[in-house]
Design a protein around this motif. Sequence first.
Motif, short mmCIF file in Angstrom:
data_model
loop_
_atom_site.label_atom_id
_atom_site.label_comp_id
_atom_site.label_asym_id
_atom_site.label_seq_id
_atom_site.Cartn_x
_atom_site.Cartn_y
_atom_site.Cartn_z
N UNK A 101 0.82 -1.20 0.00
CA UNK A 101 0.00 0.00 0.00
C UNK A 101 0.86 1.26 0.00
N UNK A 102 2.12 1.11 0.41
CA UNK A 102 3.04 2.24 0.36
C UNK A 102 3.31 2.70 -1.06
N UNK A 103 3.01 1.82 -2.04
CA UNK A 103 3.15 2.21 -3.45
C UNK A 103 2.07 3.21 -3.84
N UNK A 104 1.08 3.31 -3.01
CA UNK A 104 -0.01 4.25 -3.29
C UNK A 104 0.10 5.45 -2.38
N UNK A 105 -0.13 6.62 -2.90
CA UNK A 105 -0.13 7.82 -2.07
C UNK A 105 -1.48 8.51 -2.20
N UNK A 106 -1.95 9.04 -1.07
CA UNK A 106 -3.19 9.82 -1.11
C UNK A 106 -2.99 11.07 -1.96
N UNK A 107 -4.04 11.47 -2.63
CA UNK A 107 -3.99 12.73 -3.39
C UNK A 107 -5.39 13.29 -3.51
N UNK A 108 -5.46 14.53 -3.93
CA UNK A 108 -6.74 15.18 -4.17
C UNK A 108 -6.99 15.25 -5.67
N UNK A 156 -10.86 13.17 -2.24
CA UNK A 156 -9.62 12.53 -1.82
C UNK A 156 -9.59 11.13 -2.39
N UNK A 157 -8.45 10.74 -2.93
CA UNK A 157 -8.34 9.42 -3.55
C UNK A 157 -7.10 8.70 -3.06
N UNK A 158 -7.17 7.38 -3.14
CA UNK A 158 -6.00 6.54 -2.93
C UNK A 158 -6.12 5.37 -3.89
N UNK A 159 -5.00 4.98 -4.48
CA UNK A 159 -5.03 3.87 -5.41
C UNK A 159 -5.48 2.61 -4.71
N UNK A 160 -6.33 1.85 -5.37
CA UNK A 160 -6.76 0.57 -4.83
C UNK A 160 -5.66 -0.46 -5.04
#
Length: 303
Positions: free
Chosen positions: A220-227, A284-288
């Motif tokens: 999950x660290x491969x994914x970062x939160x973003x707007x 707000x999004x995060x990659x699944x």
Amino acid sequence: MNIIETHDLCKQYGNALRVAHLELSVPEGSVYGFLGPNGAGKSTTLKMILGLVRPTAGSIRVLGRQMNRANRLTVLRQVGSLIESPSYYGHLTGEENLRIVQTLRGVPEKNIREVLQIVRLDGQRGKKVAHYSLGMKQRLGLAAALLGYPKLLILDEPTNGLDPAGIQEMRELICSLPGRFGMTVVVSSHLLSEIDQMADHVAIIREGELVFQDSLEALHGHSSHHLALRTSNNTVARSLLAEQSVTCREEEGYLILPILPDETAARLTRFLAENRLGVVRLEERQKSLEDIFLELTGRAVSL
């Protein structure tokens, strides 16, 4: 200690290399998710680990021992498995099926009643397996794998064909095994959301090659939160945001911004509105896990 270690593990059928140079490390006490699309080589790998298929090249260590013809049976006494689909005698009851396995494995008879309770089949032990539902048959297969209270449990697609309630039951049961019995569980699946909810360590395989292996947290660290921001004019909005020292990129009709404090986000939307730009959506999004999987494999696959 790693319960399973493979080094340069390969399996070739004809000209096709179905498993290519796998380096797996399964930590003791983990629920290890072995993830990949159908046909990726998951079942072949698990069969090699169990000694059911001979590797073309490479080596396998299970429970600290080299897996080979000489000590395969010694190693497998401490291993339980459910590969592809459970085997059973339909004309016998669930309890009678387990008694056969109990006799072959040489484990105490009391284990039968105990594992039936663990998989919640104790109320159906006198029913013929031919009359079991698919979910009950899966749980009976798991009960057979648990009979000897193995140190290592290998499950190949254990939620296949189950309804949502059955999937939830199986997931809860698998997650409880390390804590209750000190087992290490390897569970393969092509259902990414299932692995996300069960495993604490993950390996991802694609066309026989390992593309990721680490903790679920690291994945999950491969994914970062973003707007994600959509306005009535993204081109103008991007220029205005640059004036406020906010960098962004455009992606599928949205401006992608870093995560901002609520006060900053509110100030920016007010600033855009003052410049006669409509803010259509801000989310707000995060990659699944699916998105991360596709990134790691570098291509879309049919799951």
